[in-house]
Motif scaffolding. Structure first.
Motif, PDB file in Angstrom:
ATOM      1  N   TYR A 218      64.882  73.893  85.311  1.00 44.24           N
ATOM      2  CA  TYR A 218      64.094  73.945  86.542  1.00 44.24           C
ATOM      3  C   TYR A 218      64.455  72.750  87.414  1.00 44.24           C
TER       4      TYR A 218
ATOM      5  N   PHE B  61      62.633  77.665  89.197  1.00 50.22           N
ATOM      6  CA  PHE B  61      63.532  78.127  88.154  1.00 50.22           C
ATOM      7  C   PHE B  61      64.983  78.101  88.601  1.00 50.22           C
TER       8      PHE B  61
ATOM      9  N   SER C 106      65.278  80.725  73.923  1.00 54.30           N
ATOM     10  CA  SER C 106      65.976  80.488  75.193  1.00 54.30           C
ATOM     11  C   SER C 106      65.721  79.072  75.668  1.00 54.30           C
TER      12      SER C 106
ATOM     13  N   MET D  65      68.163  80.554  82.904  1.00 55.86           N
ATOM     14  CA  MET D  65      67.702  80.790  81.540  1.00 55.86           C
ATOM     15  C   MET D  65      68.915  81.106  80.693  1.00 55.86           C
TER      16      MET D  65
ATOM     17  N   LEU E 189      65.555  76.881  79.368  1.00 54.88           N
ATOM     18  CA  LEU E 189      65.435  77.076  80.810  1.00 54.88           C
ATOM     19  C   LEU E 189      65.622  75.766  81.546  1.00 54.88           C
TER      20      LEU E 189
ATOM     21  N   GLY F 182      61.424  83.887  76.541  1.00 61.32           N
ATOM     22  CA  GLY F 182      62.473  83.777  77.537  1.00 61.32           C
ATOM     23  C   GLY F 182      62.128  84.291  78.906  1.00 61.32           C
ATOM     24  N   TYR F 183      60.868  84.262  79.296  1.00 59.88           N
ATOM     25  CA  TYR F 183      60.532  84.640  80.664  1.00 59.88           C
ATOM     26  C   TYR F 183      60.443  83.399  81.515  1.00 59.88           C
ATOM     27  N   GLU F 184      61.040  83.461  82.716  1.00 58.96           N
ATOM     28  CA  GLU F 184      60.953  82.318  83.611  1.00 58.96           C
ATOM     29  C   GLU F 184      59.526  82.188  84.126  1.00 58.96           C
TER      30      GLU F 184
ATOM     31  N   GLY G 170      56.126  83.529  77.768  1.00 60.88           N
ATOM     32  CA  GLY G 170      57.260  82.657  78.067  1.00 60.88           C
ATOM     33  C   GLY G 170      58.163  82.233  76.938  1.00 60.88           C
TER      34      GLY G 170
ATOM     35  N   LEU H 188      57.540  76.059  75.069  1.00 59.07           N
ATOM     36  CA  LEU H 188      56.581  75.460  76.003  1.00 59.07           C
ATOM     37  C   LEU H 188      56.742  73.950  76.082  1.00 59.07           C
TER      38      LEU H 188
END
Lengths: 116, 105
Positions: free
Chosen positions: B36, B45, B32, B48, B34, A102-104, A99, B93
């Motif tokens: 949610y 999700f 990146s 991104m 993200l 950049g992985y959802e 992750g 994370l």
């Protein structure tokens, strides 16, 4: 599978008992994550797996917490000698790859743990 | 230590309003960011973002990243009651505490 599944959905346990929480990731997802969410709080990272190995265990709050993943699939999070402050929703997620690059992440419905 | 900060913590708007949610971050080795949406339990999700200045859009929702100033915004136009949720921002994370949006009639 269709999505990430977790069991049990709810767990009430007495202080001092051990609990095991289970996560079934999406088939083919190599990365798996565990988070904890206390009431009204954000997600707290606990641990992640790439395949069966856990490169980063820094988020585990104490040595009472451990996790394993077998066969690159199912993971269990074990909490020994539970304390009241362990009460929270434990969320599992999986992603196609690792992750942070950049992985959802796809999340399961969570296990609500209540320690009485 | 990586940090992700979201603002406001909560927001109440009327249906049809436009809202802007903010996310700032301080992390090493950024790759990146993200977004949610969390309604009941499982976050789902939204976007991104990896490149600065490029808007991602999905229907009434859009998001943009500024890597120089280390922040991102999530815009929701013509809000509906179904947009009521907690919106979470994540880098690596680390998740922010979220913005709780309530859309009233």
């Amino acid at each position: 599978g269709a999505g990430v599944s977790q069991s049990p959905s709810n767990k009430v346990t007495e202080k001092g008992k051990d609990v095991e929480l289970r996560c079934d990731p999406i088939s083919g997802h190599t990365a798996l994550y565990w988070y904890r969410q206390s009431l009204g709080q954000g997600l707290e990272f606990l641990i992640y797996f790439q395949g069966n190995s856990a490169p980063d265990k820094s988020g585990l709050p104490s040595d009472r917490f451990s996790a394993e993943r077998t066969g690159g699939s199912v993971s269990t999070l074990t909490i020994q000698r539970t304390q009241q402050e362990d009460s929270a929703v434990y969320l599992c997620a999986s992603s196609l790859g690792f992750g942070t690059g950049g992985y959802e992440q796809y999340f399961g419905p969570g296990t609500r743990l209540t320690v009485t | 230590e990586d940090k992700v900060v979201q603002s406001p913590l909560s927001l109440v708007v009327h249906e049809g309003d436009t809202v802007t949610l903010n996310c700032s971050y301080e992390v090493t080795n950024f790759r990146s960011l993200l977004w949610y949406k969390q309604e009941k339990k499982a976050p789902t999700f939204l976007f991104m973002l990896t490149s600065s200045g490029i808007e991602k859009k999905s229907g009434r929702l859009s998001s943009i990243l500024d890597k120089k100033e280390l922040f991102s915004i999530l815009n929701i136009t013509a809000t509906q009651t179904g947009d009521s949720a907690v919106y979470l921002c994540a880098v690596k994370l680390t998740f922010g505490t979220g913005t709780r949006l309530q859309v009233t009639l």
